[in-house]
Design an enzyme around this catalytic site. Structure first.
Site, PDB file in Angstrom:
ATOM      1  N   LYS A   1      36.559 -33.643  41.025  1.00 57.93           N
ATOM      2  CA  LYS A   1      37.887 -34.264  40.868  1.00 57.93           C
ATOM      3  C   LYS A   1      38.268 -34.242  39.392  1.00 57.93           C
ATOM      4  O   LYS A   1      39.387 -33.864  39.040  1.00 57.93           O
ATOM      5  CB  LYS A   1      37.853 -35.697  41.367  1.00 57.93           C
ATOM      6  CG  LYS A   1      39.053 -36.533  40.957  1.00 57.93           C
ATOM      7  CD  LYS A   1      38.978 -37.959  41.462  1.00 57.93           C
ATOM      8  CE  LYS A   1      38.193 -38.854  40.581  1.00 57.93           C
ATOM      9  NZ  LYS A   1      38.924 -39.401  39.415  1.00 57.93           N
ATOM     10  N   ASN A   2      37.336 -34.627  38.537  1.00 58.82           N
ATOM     11  CA  ASN A   2      37.684 -34.826  37.122  1.00 58.82           C
ATOM     12  C   ASN A   2      37.786 -33.536  36.335  1.00 58.82           C
ATOM     13  O   ASN A   2      38.252 -33.543  35.195  1.00 58.82           O
ATOM     14  CB  ASN A   2      36.707 -35.807  36.475  1.00 58.82           C
ATOM     15  CG  ASN A   2      36.883 -37.208  37.037  1.00 58.82           C
ATOM     16  OD1 ASN A   2      37.840 -37.478  37.775  1.00 58.82           O
ATOM     17  ND2 ASN A   2      35.962 -38.094  36.719  1.00 58.82           N
TER      18      ASN A   2
ATOM     19  N   ARG B   1      46.240 -42.523  36.779  1.00 60.85           N
ATOM     20  CA  ARG B   1      46.161 -42.471  35.312  1.00 60.85           C
ATOM     21  C   ARG B   1      46.022 -41.038  34.819  1.00 60.85           C
ATOM     22  O   ARG B   1      46.592 -40.643  33.799  1.00 60.85           O
ATOM     23  CB  ARG B   1      44.963 -43.292  34.857  1.00 60.85           C
ATOM     24  CG  ARG B   1      44.634 -43.075  33.409  1.00 60.85           C
ATOM     25  CD  ARG B   1      43.400 -43.777  32.963  1.00 60.85           C
ATOM     26  NE  ARG B   1      43.005 -43.262  31.672  1.00 60.85           N
ATOM     27  CZ  ARG B   1      43.598 -43.564  30.522  1.00 60.85           C
ATOM     28  NH1 ARG B   1      44.614 -44.391  30.543  1.00 60.85           N
ATOM     29  NH2 ARG B   1      43.199 -43.050  29.387  1.00 60.85           N
TER      30      ARG B   1
ATOM     31  N   CYS C   1      43.866 -50.658  35.091  1.00 62.24           N
ATOM     32  CA  CYS C   1      43.239 -50.654  36.416  1.00 62.24           C
ATOM     33  C   CYS C   1      42.049 -51.618  36.344  1.00 62.24           C
ATOM     34  O   CYS C   1      41.718 -52.158  35.305  1.00 62.24           O
ATOM     35  CB  CYS C   1      42.802 -49.253  36.801  1.00 62.24           C
ATOM     36  SG  CYS C   1      41.639 -48.565  35.653  1.00 62.24           S
TER      37      CYS C   1
ATOM     38  N   ARG D   1      43.329 -49.299  29.777  1.00 62.12           N
ATOM     39  CA  ARG D   1      43.251 -47.847  29.679  1.00 62.12           C
ATOM     40  C   ARG D   1      44.193 -47.378  28.566  1.00 62.12           C
ATOM     41  O   ARG D   1      45.294 -46.904  28.810  1.00 62.12           O
ATOM     42  CB  ARG D   1      43.617 -47.208  31.023  1.00 62.12           C
ATOM     43  CG  ARG D   1      42.788 -47.680  32.212  1.00 62.12           C
ATOM     44  CD  ARG D   1      41.293 -47.412  32.088  1.00 62.12           C
ATOM     45  NE  ARG D   1      40.938 -46.014  32.098  1.00 62.12           N
ATOM     46  CZ  ARG D   1      40.690 -45.321  33.198  1.00 62.12           C
ATOM     47  NH1 ARG D   1      40.847 -45.879  34.361  1.00 62.12           N
ATOM     48  NH2 ARG D   1      40.345 -44.049  33.133  1.00 62.12           N
TER      49      ARG D   1
ATOM     50  N   ASP E   1      30.609 -43.420  35.518  1.00 58.59           N
ATOM     51  CA  ASP E   1      31.043 -43.220  36.908  1.00 58.59           C
ATOM     52  C   ASP E   1      29.890 -43.297  37.904  1.00 58.59           C
ATOM     53  O   ASP E   1      30.130 -43.275  39.111  1.00 58.59           O
ATOM     54  CB  ASP E   1      31.764 -41.880  37.066  1.00 58.59           C
ATOM     55  CG  ASP E   1      33.066 -41.849  36.295  1.00 58.59           C
ATOM     56  OD1 ASP E   1      33.603 -40.750  36.092  1.00 58.59           O
ATOM     57  OD2 ASP E   1      33.521 -42.925  35.871  1.00 58.59           O
TER      58      ASP E   1
ATOM     59  N   ARG F   1      40.284 -41.450  46.993  1.00 64.67           N
ATOM     60  CA  ARG F   1      40.802 -40.787  45.788  1.00 64.67           C
ATOM     61  C   ARG F   1      39.791 -39.793  45.251  1.00 64.67           C
ATOM     62  O   ARG F   1      40.153 -38.805  44.625  1.00 64.67           O
ATOM     63  CB  ARG F   1      41.105 -41.829  44.703  1.00 64.67           C
ATOM     64  CG  ARG F   1      42.240 -42.754  45.043  1.00 64.67           C
ATOM     65  CD  ARG F   1      42.591 -43.630  43.873  1.00 64.67           C
ATOM     66  NE  ARG F   1      42.836 -42.825  42.676  1.00 64.67           N
ATOM     67  CZ  ARG F   1      43.115 -43.377  41.498  1.00 64.67           C
ATOM     68  NH1 ARG F   1      43.170 -44.686  41.371  1.00 64.67           N
ATOM     69  NH2 ARG F   1      43.356 -42.620  40.438  1.00 64.67           N
TER      70      ARG F   1
HETATM   71  C1  EPZ Z   1      37.832 -39.901  32.485  1.00 66.68           C
HETATM   72  O1  EPZ Z   1      38.827 -40.893  32.326  1.00 66.68           O
HETATM   73  C2  EPZ Z   1      37.486 -39.904  33.971  1.00 66.68           C
HETATM   74  N1  EPZ Z   1      38.686 -39.609  34.763  1.00 66.68           N
HETATM   75  C3  EPZ Z   1      36.923 -41.272  34.373  1.00 66.68           C
HETATM   76  O2  EPZ Z   1      36.517 -41.163  35.741  1.00 66.68           O
HETATM   77  C4  EPZ Z   1      35.693 -41.553  33.515  1.00 66.68           C
HETATM   78  O3  EPZ Z   1      35.196 -42.831  33.839  1.00 66.68           O
HETATM   79  C5  EPZ Z   1      36.079 -41.506  32.027  1.00 66.68           C
HETATM   80  O4  EPZ Z   1      36.656 -40.219  31.723  1.00 66.68           O
HETATM   81  C6  EPZ Z   1      34.877 -41.705  31.118  1.00 66.68           C
HETATM   82  O5  EPZ Z   1      33.928 -40.728  31.384  1.00 66.68           O
HETATM   83  C7  EPZ Z   1      39.135 -38.335  34.813  1.00 66.68           C
HETATM   84  O6  EPZ Z   1      38.593 -37.434  34.210  1.00 66.68           O
HETATM   85  C8  EPZ Z   1      40.328 -38.095  35.684  1.00 66.68           C
HETATM   86  P1  EPZ Z   1      38.328 -41.810  28.557  1.00 66.68           P
HETATM   87  P2  EPZ Z   1      39.613 -41.026  30.917  1.00 66.68           P
HETATM   88  O7  EPZ Z   1      39.607 -41.569  27.882  1.00 66.68           O
HETATM   89  O8  EPZ Z   1      39.715 -39.717  30.254  1.00 66.68           O
HETATM   90  C9  EPZ Z   1      38.749 -45.352  25.559  1.00 66.68           C
HETATM   91  C10 EPZ Z   1      36.399 -41.759  37.992  1.00 66.68           C
HETATM   92  O9  EPZ Z   1      35.834 -42.716  38.550  1.00 66.68           O
HETATM   93  N2  EPZ Z   1      40.028 -44.733  25.194  1.00 66.68           N
HETATM   94  O10 EPZ Z   1      37.217 -40.826  28.403  1.00 66.68           O
HETATM   95  O11 EPZ Z   1      40.865 -41.783  31.181  1.00 66.68           O
HETATM   96  C11 EPZ Z   1      38.723 -45.930  26.964  1.00 66.68           C
HETATM   97  O12 EPZ Z   1      39.254 -47.246  26.983  1.00 66.68           O
HETATM   98  C12 EPZ Z   1      37.180 -41.990  36.709  1.00 66.68           C
HETATM   99  O13 EPZ Z   1      36.363 -40.573  38.396  1.00 66.68           O
HETATM  100  C13 EPZ Z   1      40.683 -45.162  24.050  1.00 66.68           C
HETATM  101  O14 EPZ Z   1      40.222 -46.065  23.353  1.00 66.68           O
HETATM  102  O15 EPZ Z   1      38.617 -41.968  30.110  1.00 66.68           O
HETATM  103  C14 EPZ Z   1      37.253 -45.899  27.287  1.00 66.68           C
HETATM  104  O16 EPZ Z   1      36.627 -47.024  26.715  1.00 66.68           O
HETATM  105  C15 EPZ Z   1      37.227 -43.455  36.315  1.00 66.68           C
HETATM  106  N3  EPZ Z   1      41.858 -44.568  23.717  1.00 66.68           N
HETATM  107  C16 EPZ Z   1      36.756 -44.647  26.582  1.00 66.68           C
HETATM  108  O17 EPZ Z   1      37.742 -44.334  25.598  1.00 66.68           O
HETATM  109  C17 EPZ Z   1      42.413 -43.557  24.456  1.00 66.68           C
HETATM  110  O18 EPZ Z   1      43.485 -43.039  24.093  1.00 66.68           O
HETATM  111  C18 EPZ Z   1      36.584 -43.440  27.494  1.00 66.68           C
HETATM  112  O19 EPZ Z   1      37.801 -43.270  28.191  1.00 66.68           O
HETATM  113  C19 EPZ Z   1      41.731 -43.136  25.625  1.00 66.68           C
HETATM  114  C20 EPZ Z   1      40.538 -43.732  25.965  1.00 66.68           C
END
Ligand code: EPZ
Length: 423
Positions: free
Chosen positions: A22-23, A93, A117, A122, A310, A402
């Protein structure tokens, strides 16, 4: 709404197949916006998130034809500025990853700010930092992000690390936009997840020039245009890990087909520490074999290649039945513990202390009505229901749909007693 009804206690055996990621699929689908011409994507999972992204892309002028199972043919039919509807974008998202391709290709993008969420805030600051560094002008108003660029974006040297480490989708957005920028871009602090490497390989197949794929420093030399390309989505490492936990909990002879163990090193290390042997045979089938009584463990979620957030909820479920006291700490989403209260309803002895779950093993879980709060928490509850004594009903399973393709069919295929019903 629907629920899953699970009769616990069955011993599982047989082969369960892992679907496409998915990701990886979500940013790869967004990347089709960059191309002149048709791309054919294969091994795309049939999930509600994918259907949402397909609807968003169709609104943005991408013709998407569903061919055989897991195969999508995508062709951009217009590069006029357009806006995806709030109704669609607010559902998921990950739709934010159309931002980079749109502003790079069309000079304009308007995307709804993703809502929060249950797994926590986020933020999108890193997405905006990356695109601003490439010369995009960003405005945030009325709950929308508007990005504009007068002419081509310009390459830049960007540090994209955040307070909790790299951002997967901010890396994807910046990487995709940089492919069409004028000049060279260096992204330091890039996410190293396999899904980013898979996206990068698709971009290279489209004609992008990218070095450092899969490393924290990605270097991109912009090109004037990209063409369509054929690309296969990698196996879903999180689904694979979820099925490996099912095998650990209730398997007699479960074989997980299609798992890429090289994407799961940290997870495998933790499973081994709790008392399991992970074996992959010459056909690539993975077995999880109990080597000794399951014991407690300490683990911390981290950016790849660390233990994946995850798979945190699924590991907690496994540890509810492990001897001793386990501590699982969340460094990515400190509030990602909604599953603890639901696991307690099943008889688990769990509590949240700051950004850690403290789990004291119990002898037995007992069936109850529980509620999925997010995708991975829902999967963790299904796993718990499969070993709990009696009947478990998992509600709000739209969360699970999802990210898991036909979860009850796949689990029934290895002997689980699980059915879907209207709630
Ligand atoms: C991706 O989300 C995945 N989703 C998430 O999987 C996964 O948990 C996450 O990466 C972390 O590995 C998809 O790929 C569609 P991040 P993403 O930006 O990219 C902070 C699932 O269950 N952050 O890597 O949205 C954030 O708060 C989902 O399949 C900022 O500070 O996550 C977090 O603490 C859930 N500023 C950390 O970075 C930003 O602009 C990692 O988030 C963006 C993120």
């Amino acid at each position: 709404m629907q629920k899953l009804i699970i009769e616990g206690g069955n011993k599982l055996s047989g082969t369960i197949k892992v679907s496409g990621s998915k990701n990886a699929s979500l940013p790869i689908l967004a990347a089709t916006l960059l191309a002149d011409g048709k791309s054919v994507l294969t091994n795309v999972p049939d999930l509600s998130d994918m259907r949402t992204m397909v609807k968003i892309l169709r609104e943005l002028g991408v013709d998407i034809e569903k061919r055989g199972p897991g195969e999508l043919a995508c062709k951009v039919t217009t590069i006029e500025p357009s806006c995806a509807s709030y109704e669609l974008v607010s559902q998921m998202r990950a739709s934010i990853c159309v931002l980079g391709p749109l502003v790079a290709r069309r000079g304009y993008a308007k995307v709804s700010l993703p809502g929060g969420c249950v797994i926590g805030l986020r933020p999108v600051d890193l997405h905006l930092k990356g695109l601003r560094a490439l010369g995009a002008e960003i405005e945030m108003k009325h709950g929308y992000i508007e990005a504009r660029s007068n002419g081509r974006l310009r390459g830049a040297h960007i540090y994209l690390g955040g307070v909790n480490g790299p951002s997967v989708l901010a890396t994807a957005n910046t990487l995709m936009a940089a492919c069409l920028a004028d000049g060279k871009t260096v992204i330091d602090g890039a996410a190293c997840e396999p899904e980013i490497a898979n996206l990068s390989n698709y971009l290279v197949a489209m004609g992008a020039t990218i070095e450092g794929i899969g490393t924290p420093r990605i270097q991109i030399t912009g090109v004037p245009s990209l063409k369509g390309a054929n690309h296969e989505v990698i196996a879903d490492r999180i689904e694979a890990g979820t099925f490996m936990v099912a095998a650990a909990l209730a398997g007699e002879d479960v074989k997980v087909e299609g798992a890429r163990l090289e994407h799961l090193s940290a997870f495998i290390d933790v499973l081994q520490q709790t008392g399991y042997i992970i074996d992959q045979d010459e056909d690539g089938l993975v077995r999880v074999i109990k080597d000794r009584p399951v014991t407690s463990v300490q683990a911390t979620t981290m950016p790849y290649p660390g233990f994946p957030t995850d798979l945190q909820a699924q590991l907690v479920t496994l540890l509810t039945l492990a001897d001793g006291m386990s501590v699982i700490t969340e460094r990515i989403f400190p509030d990602r513990f909604m599953h603890l209260a639901e696991l307690s309803r099943l008889g688990a002895n769990v509590q949240k202390i700051h950004s850690s779950a403290v789990i004291k093993g119990v002898k037995q879980l007992t069936g109850a009505q529980v509620m999925a709060s997010d995708l991975r928490a829902g999967a963790a509850l299904v796993l718990a229901g499969m070993v709990a004594q009696g009947t478990t009903e998992v509600h709000r399973i739209y969360h699970i749909d999802r990210g898991y393709e036909q979860i009850e069919e796949k689990l029934r295929g290895i002997g689980a007693q699980i059915t879907r019903a209207d709630a």
